[in-house]
Each structure stands twice: as C-alpha cells, then as structure tokens.
Enzyme design. Sequence first.
Site, short mmCIF file in Angstrom:
data_model
loop_
_atom_site.label_atom_id
_atom_site.label_comp_id
_atom_site.label_asym_id
_atom_site.label_seq_id
_atom_site.Cartn_x
_atom_site.Cartn_y
_atom_site.Cartn_z
N ASP A 1 51.65 77.44 25.14
CA ASP A 1 52.48 76.28 25.63
C ASP A 1 53.17 76.84 27.10
OD1 ASP A 1 54.05 73.79 26.50
OD2 ASP A 1 53.64 73.20 24.53
N GLU B 1 51.06 64.77 27.21
CA GLU B 1 52.28 65.00 28.52
C GLU B 1 51.55 65.79 29.64
OE1 GLU B 1 56.21 65.23 25.85
OE2 GLU B 1 55.26 67.09 26.11
N HIS C 1 50.89 71.62 29.69
CA HIS C 1 51.27 72.53 28.83
C HIS C 1 50.76 74.05 28.98
CE1 HIS C 1 54.68 70.00 26.91
NE2 HIS C 1 53.59 69.01 26.97
C1 ACM Z 1 54.71 66.04 21.55
O1 ACM Z 1 55.48 66.04 20.99
N1 ACM Z 1 54.68 66.42 23.11
C2 ACM Z 1 53.32 66.01 20.91
#
Ligand code: ACM
Length: 768
Positions: free
Chosen positions: A198, A331, A267
């Site tokens: 991440d 995201e 991410h």
């Molecule tokens: C998430 O909680 N961004 C998958």
Amino acid sequence: MKNIIFAVIGIVTLSLFSCQKSMQTADYQVVPLPKEINLNDEKPFILDKNTVVTYSKSQAELVKEAEFLADYFEDILGFRLNVICTEDEIDNSIRLESTQSFSEAYQIIVTEHFIKLSASTSAGIFYGIQTLRKSLPVGGKASKIAFPAGIINDWPRFGYRGMHLDVSRYFFPIDSVKVYIDAMALHNLNRFHIHITDDQGWRIEIKKYPKLTEIGAWRSGTLIGKTMAFDTIRHGGFYTQEELKDLVKYAADRNITIIPEIDLPGHMLAALASYPELGCTGGPYEVWRQWGVSEDVICAGNEEAMQFLEDVLLEVMDIFPSEYIHIGGDEVPRDRWQQCPKCQAKIKELGIKGDDKHSAEDYLQSYVMSRMEQFVESHGRHIIGWDEMLDGELAPNATVMSWRGSTGGYKAAKMHHNVIMTPNDYLYFDYYQSLDTESEPEAGGGYNSVKKVYSLEPIPEGLTEDEEKYILGPQANLWTEYSSEFNVLLYRMLPRIGALAEVQWCNPEQKDYDDFVKREYRLTKLYDLYHWRYAHHIFDIDVKITPNVQDGVLDVTMSKQVDGKIMYSIDNQRFVEYVEPLKIDKNSHLEAYVLYPDGTSGRCFRTDFEFSKASMKPISLKDQPHRNYAYDGARTLIDGLHGGSNYRSGRWIGWYGKNLDATIDLQEVTEIREVKFNLLINMKDWIFNAKSVKVLVSDDGKNFNEIASQDFDLLPADYASSYFPVEIAFEPVNTRFVELIVEPYDCPEGHSGYGYPAWIFVDEIEVY
Ligand code: ACM
Ligand code: ZN
C-alpha cells in the site's frame, strides 16, 4: 427438542462424574456451533494420560492432524497423548479416519471406548479436532476428561471463510502473523487475505525490483493519532520470499489458504517512491506517512508500468499457490490520468470513450484490471478485486469483494460473478466495537459491535437461489492505520472473530446471540491460555437508564449475558448484589460490574446522575433530531446523564439544518432562574456552537413569552475544547412550561462544509 432432551440426560449423567475431583467434563457447545450434536445416555468416554491418538497406515498423512490434536490438548491439559499408527481399533483411543463425505464436513462418534473422528479431507479432520479442542475445560488441569457419548455431525455453511490483515500501514513480524493465523484456525476460518502492499509500505520481496523493499518498505515518519502532526520515527519492514513461503506452509498446515493482495493501480505510493518513472508525473514521491487516498497512482498509459505490475504478479504467484490473487482496484482517483499525456494517449489508442455512466478514465481503470486479470488467468489463477471494479466494465472472470456495504455484492451476483462479502458496516474490524470510545484503543471511526457482526446475513436480499450461489462467503477486514501494536490487532479481532465464525459456519436458523455469548465466554479461557488480548464488552454489565416520567425517577436496570453476579454501589457505599431495578431520584454516583464465578470481575460501569428541575419531566420536540443521531430521542435531554466528548456515545443527540426546539413541562408552576446546557464541538465533523439561544415560558403550554435570549459568535477554528457551555440566567419567574430554542450556524467560509448547515449536539437540558 431431541437435542435438548439428550443434552439434559447428558448433563445428569455427567454430573456424577464431575463430582470426582480430578475429572472434568467436555462441552461440545463451542464456537462455531456444530450443526448436529446428538448426545445419548451411554457412558461417556474418559480421556486420561493413557488415551492414544491413532490413525491407519493407509492414511499416514493423518499423522499431521494427529500431532495437532496432541499439541492442542497438551496446551490445555498439561500432558501429551501418544500418537500411534495402527490398524487396530483400540480401547481408550481417539481415532482419526478418512472417509467419503463432502469436503470440510466431519463426524465425531463418542462411545465409552473411543472417540472416532472421521472426514473425507484433512480439513474436515482439522475442524473436528478444533471442536474437540474447544470442548475441553480450560484451566482445571484435570487428569481425566469425560466426553459425553453421542454423535456430532458438522459442516460449514460457506466454503470461503476469510479474515484479512493489512500489514502495510504497520508492519508485523512474521511470528505475529503466525499467531494471527492460529487465531483464525481456532475459529475454523480457511482464507487469509494479506494486504501486503500500500502507500505506506511495500512488504513483499520482489527479486526483479529490489528497490521496492530497499526504499518502498520504509517510511520516515507517521501521522500522530488524529492530529496533523508527524513523528520522525522510521517505520517499516518486509517479508522475504522464503519467509512468505514458510508462512504459506504454516497456514496450509492449518487448512488456511493465503490470498495475497497487490493493491493496484492505486495505493501504490511505496512502489512509486521506489520507481518514480512508474507514475504519471515522475515524482518525486515518498512512502506515505499519512492515511487516506493518494492522487498519485500507477500510470496506466505507461507500458513499462504495466510490465512492472505483471512482473510483480508473476513473483507473487510463485510464492502463493492460491487459486485467487487479489489485485485491489479500490480508491483510484482519476486526477493524474486526466492530466497525463501517456494516459490520454492510451485512452485514444484503445478507443475508449466516456458515456453517461462512466468517464473515459473509469474505463481506463477497467482496462488495467482486465489486463491484469488476463495475465493472472494465463497462469491458471483468478483475480479478486474490490467492488470499485463495478464502476466501469467488470473484468470477465473477476470475483468481487464487496466492501462499500453489500450493494456491490448484490450487483455482482446478479451479473453472475463470484462474490466475497466484506461489508464495512458489519465486517470492518478496524472500527470501534464499543460506543464508549474514550475507553478504547483509538480507532479511525465507525462502530461494529460483536452483536452487529453476529447479526450479518451475508447473502444480500433479493437474489434468486441460483444467484445466491455466487456468494462464496464472508470475510472480516482489519486495516491497521490505528493498530500499530499486535496486541491491539488481537483486541480488535477477538471476540468479533467468534461472531464472524458463526456467520461463516452456522446456518441462519442456528444462530442465537445470547447463546453465542455464553459459548464465546468459554472460548475466552483459551484466549487467556494463549495470552491473546481480547475485548470484554459483551461479557460485561449492561446498564439501561430510562427516565420514568410518571414517577419522576430514573429506572436503572442491569443485565449480563454470562454466569455471575451483578454487584453495584451507590455514592461509594459498600458493593451489594443487584436483585431488582433501581429507582434513582437524586444526584448520585453509580458503579456496577459483573462478578464471575471464578472470582474475577468485568469492567466497572461508572456514571453520575445530575438532576435539575427538568429531569424526568415530559419533553416534546418541534423537530426531531437527525435520524443518525436520534438515539433515545427527546428523553436523552432530561435523563440526568451527561455525554463525554464522543458525540456517537448515545448520550448526545444531534440536529442538522434545524433548530433544537424543546418544550419541557415542569408539571406544576415552578420558580426558575436559569437554563444550562452544553453544546458539543467537533468542527472537523461539522459540529459547531449555536448562533442564538432563546428561553420562553408559558403557563398553558400554548402561549409562550420570551424571557431571555443570547447570541453567540461562531467559535474560532482553533477553539480547543470539546464543549461549549451555555448558561442563560434571568430574573426568577414562576412557570409551568419552559421552551428552549437553539439555532445553529452554517459551516463558515474556509471550512470543508462551507455552504452547508452545521450540526448542533446537546446532551442534557438543565433548568434551575
Ligand atoms: C477498502 O477498504 N479501501 C477496500
Ligand atoms: Zn499516466
């Protein structure tokens, strides 16, 4: 009914044995609860130091499970059973046997002479062992254990029973991860989703890209709590491929498949910090020290970046034999792609066009996910992605992980895609599990109590029987922004994982929350044995405080879910046992807790009651509080209770875009001279002080006269307190009805809510 009768017979029979000092009794009421427990009135099986664990030579692979059984039992009993490979069905044995039945199911037959555990797979044997292990009494160190005679048949409801762990936001040593896996195994889980990359740290060695761990595994500081300040402590770490292969085996031995997640194309700051040329702007980037969603993502128009992702996935697939590889997809802001010539050229080259549902960049994301899917599939595996995959064109064979509630899961199942249910409003274990957040390890927000977790039905409503088959199973997710310590991770996981296990394993008609709490309490003795930290709320006292307008008192009822006594004290007097609801009619201090049969006690509940002339008086509201923050409604304002600084504690109620306009009936003409209350302040969450406050009085409840008012300036942005006290004093007046009108502000310029109303929150209205 049949089970109950057998159980009663069993208890009567066994109580004879439990009288013997060194004898204790096993109890098959474990978590998760087996499907069928049929006890009979035959003599029990007595386990002692001479009991052996056996398996047949033709099933030599069962030695592994036999050793697990011996290890687990030794942890609890303090002595080890011998493991023997033999063809004979010998007396005083626990025999493991492979038979034909369906995957993961097992059967346990208990007679006076033996316990026979059979299953068609090692997984089934393993779950049978878990049931036997959890049946043992913990802590007694008895030399003999009586196992009630009977038959247990058991199998799981869902084939996919997952638990996730984010090791990027904080790194946890491999031995801690093994403990995490141990805890999963105890609860019959079988999929471990490790979120291993991440923005805040790349945690997996990739041989072709060494900088991922030289640079990407380390950050130079971390955001402190919920402030805007950073510490300067270097944090990081990574797992070598050897360590991960060992972890794969460790998990597989416990019938757990590890599903790695390489979260792409967002991410990815840790990767971009290591190889800036993979981003749209070329950087520079840093391994992120904060939480949230970064606009910097992998450049989807850069062929080298796509090659990078495939290279990484190739090494990942080499380490993890899992059928599924998770490729993230959550995201991903489109900002950089909109500005990036390479990404725009890619959109042109692919002939992608935006439409009324999605932008061209949304479809560019679909392109990346589909391309990665093709790559993974070309190596005989399948992908899982977060439910953002539905925001565009879903990759053809993708399994969707529904996290933004259950809607994504519903949609994907309708499209005949496999689904894993991880709805954040039930199964995010990084959320608080108690409303008393001031007594909890700090969490990001949200609230998923054990009861809420337990209440989840993972199959979304409205699916046909055929569509339901696409729901592979539920999984809980544990993000670690606020869990830097492993102990905190365990605390967030336990005992919610017990509730999760029953959601995953038991059929809906089997579920019974009160019964679960009792069984889970027994399981905590095993948590204690292994020194696993767990949350205790569901075993603690539950205190309900209700204003009784009729009698002008507070009714206080106390309850508990497990065996023990409730002890309480008023005004620091001696603790006495609670037998019936209390009636509180004056300022007092209450303390109460559960005293368990073993002499230990639960968390002490403490509260102060502060009475005014308004307490327990009839109250009416012109506009109800916002439904999200209504809790017990108007009576919250006259219940003698103050809230802490958390507006979600249930002791505050909130209005949005409306006045608080409350009328209190003092029930007789009363002299009053002051109205007091607190406003809660949390500007980040749009909660401000009031613009004006008015006090009105009336003798008939119809015609009101304003007797006092006050205007307030909006508080400055650096106001440091969580409270804004309001005290309106006036010439004494005799009245029966008092009306209070509190008018909110709008969010000011420069605030994220500018142009929208601000909230007002009040916990108690005091009249003197
Ligand atoms: C998430 O909680 N961004 C998958
Ligand atoms: Zn780009």
